[in-house]
Each structure stands twice: as structure tokens, then as C-alpha cells.
Design an enzyme around this catalytic site. Structure first.
Site, mmCIF file in Angstrom:
data_model
loop_
_atom_site.group_PDB
_atom_site.id
_atom_site.type_symbol
_atom_site.label_atom_id
_atom_site.label_comp_id
_atom_site.label_asym_id
_atom_site.label_seq_id
_atom_site.Cartn_x
_atom_site.Cartn_y
_atom_site.Cartn_z
ATOM 1 C CG ASP A 8 14.621 67.765 22.221
ATOM 2 O OD1 ASP A 8 15.253 67.732 21.139
ATOM 3 O OD2 ASP A 8 14.725 66.870 23.083
ATOM 4 C CB CYS A 65 13.443 64.786 20.715
ATOM 5 S SG CYS A 65 13.142 63.017 20.762
ATOM 6 C CB THR A 67 16.236 59.162 19.791
ATOM 7 O OG1 THR A 67 15.221 59.509 20.746
ATOM 8 C CG2 THR A 67 17.569 59.002 20.489
ATOM 9 C CG HIS A 98 -1.144 49.512 5.943
ATOM 10 N ND1 HIS A 98 -0.530 48.283 5.905
ATOM 11 C CD2 HIS A 98 -1.628 49.720 4.690
ATOM 12 C CE1 HIS A 98 -0.639 47.765 4.693
ATOM 13 N NE2 HIS A 98 -1.290 48.631 3.926
ATOM 14 N NE ARG A 109 21.459 65.328 20.571
ATOM 15 C CZ ARG A 109 21.048 65.544 21.819
ATOM 16 N NH1 ARG A 109 20.600 64.539 22.551
ATOM 17 N NH2 ARG A 109 21.072 66.758 22.322
ATOM 18 C CG HIS A 133 -5.420 49.347 6.639
ATOM 19 N ND1 HIS A 133 -4.538 48.424 7.139
ATOM 20 C CD2 HIS A 133 -5.383 49.227 5.283
ATOM 21 C CE1 HIS A 133 -3.967 47.779 6.131
ATOM 22 N NE2 HIS A 133 -4.469 48.254 4.999
HETATM 23 C C1 RB5 Z 1 17.685 65.193 25.040
HETATM 24 O O1 RB5 Z 1 19.001 65.145 25.473
HETATM 25 C C2 RB5 Z 1 17.277 63.849 24.464
HETATM 26 O O2 RB5 Z 1 17.091 62.940 25.507
HETATM 27 C C3 RB5 Z 1 16.027 63.977 23.635
HETATM 28 O O3 RB5 Z 1 16.261 64.873 22.601
HETATM 29 C C4 RB5 Z 1 15.514 62.713 22.991
HETATM 30 O O4 RB5 Z 1 16.492 62.043 22.293
HETATM 31 C C5 RB5 Z 1 14.738 61.831 23.861
HETATM 32 O O5 RB5 Z 1 14.137 60.825 23.441
#
Ligand code: RB5
Length: 146
Positions: A8, A65, A67, A98, A109, A133
Site C-alpha cells: 500500500d 503496508c 506496519t 517451521h 514505517r 512441523h
Molecule cells: C495506512 O495508513 C496504514 O494503516 C497501513 O499501511 C498499515 O499500517 C495497516 O496495518
């Protein structure tokens, strides 16, 4: 060796880095974007990427994304997907050995204390151990839809 990849708007830069790294390692990367910082919804990118993976011929998939959490949870809702979100080389290696993870996720980020390229390498270079496993993975996958 083919890899499918999507992200994203929260991970455009890291996605470009990891894509280049995969290509430098000789992978044929089918990249589904986004290359734009304009907002897109991570469940849509996860679905697109898993649908492409399901066409077959892919070694694994890479999702990103902000996180790595939302896109990995989304992918894990889809049948047959085991998407790991390792923060270290150790976890990346172990999730292949595993859990036989078929997707790996990263957060654009997130401040990683180990280089994301090295985390990805640890995943790529490890192999599934099988044995006990297999039983656990069968149990894990049997949880789908419960
Ligand atoms: C988008 O702002 C953010 O929420 C997305 O990239 C992600 O971190 C969601 O889990």
C-alpha cells in the site's frame, strides 16, 4: 524463480528497495504496486497479490503496508496463505523452517534493527524442515474458517 509482491501507500520506498534486492538476487518479480503515495486499501492489495500467487509458479509472496500488520492479517484470511511478519533474521528463518510460510510481510514505517534485505534473505535461504512441523501446519490450516 518467480515472486509476487504488492504494497500500500505506507511502504512505497521499502517495497522498491526489496523489489530491487529480489531482482539483484535473480528473482523474476511480478510487482503489483502501488508506486504512488496516494492512499489505497491494504486488504485490496493483499487480495490482488494472493489471487496472483494462486495462479501458480510462485516461490513466495511479499506484502508491505505501513506496519505490515494489516496486509499480513488480510492475506492470512485467505485460504492456503501463511503470511509471516518477522522483525528479525532469526524469525524470518524460523518461519520458513517451521511454519513453511508462503508469504512474508514488512512494514514501511517500521524501524527495523536488522536490515529488511537481510531479513528477507534469511527467509529465502531457509528451507522447510517437514517432519513434526507437517502435522502442526495441517492443524493450523484446519483452523481456517472456524
Ligand atoms: C495506512 O495508513 C496504514 O494503516 C497501513 O499501511 C498499515 O499500517 C495497516 O496495518
Amino acid at each position: 524463480m518467480k515472486v509476487v509482491m504488492a504494497n500500500d501507500h505506507g511502504a512505497v520506498e521499502l517495497a522498491a528497495r526489496l523489489r530491487k534486492h529480489l531482482e539483484d538476487r535473480g528473482f523474476d518479480v511480478v510487482y503489483l504496486g502501488t508506486e504512488s503515495t496516494e492512499s489505497v486499501d491494504y486488504p485490496d492489495k493483499a487480495e490482488e497479490c494472493v489471487n496472483e500467487f494462486r495462479k501458480g509458479g510462485y516461490e513466495f509472496g511479499v506484502l508491505l503496508c505501513g506496519t505490515g500488520i494489516g496486509i499480513s492479517i488480510s492475506a492470512n484470511k485467505m485460504a492456503g496463505i501463511r503470511c509471516a511478519l518477522p522483525q528479525t533474521r532469526y524469525s524470518a528463518e524460523m518461519t520458513k523452517r517451521h511454519n513453511d510460510a508462503n508469504f512474508i510481510a514488512f512494514g514501511g514505517r517500521v524501524e527495523y534493527s536488522e536490515k529488511p534485505e537481510e531479513i528477507l534473505d534469511a527467509f529465502i535461504d531457509a528451507s522447510f524442515e517437514g517432519g513434526r512441523h507437517e502435522r502442526r501446519i495441517a492443524k493450523m490450516m484446519a483452523l481456517e474458517g472456524r
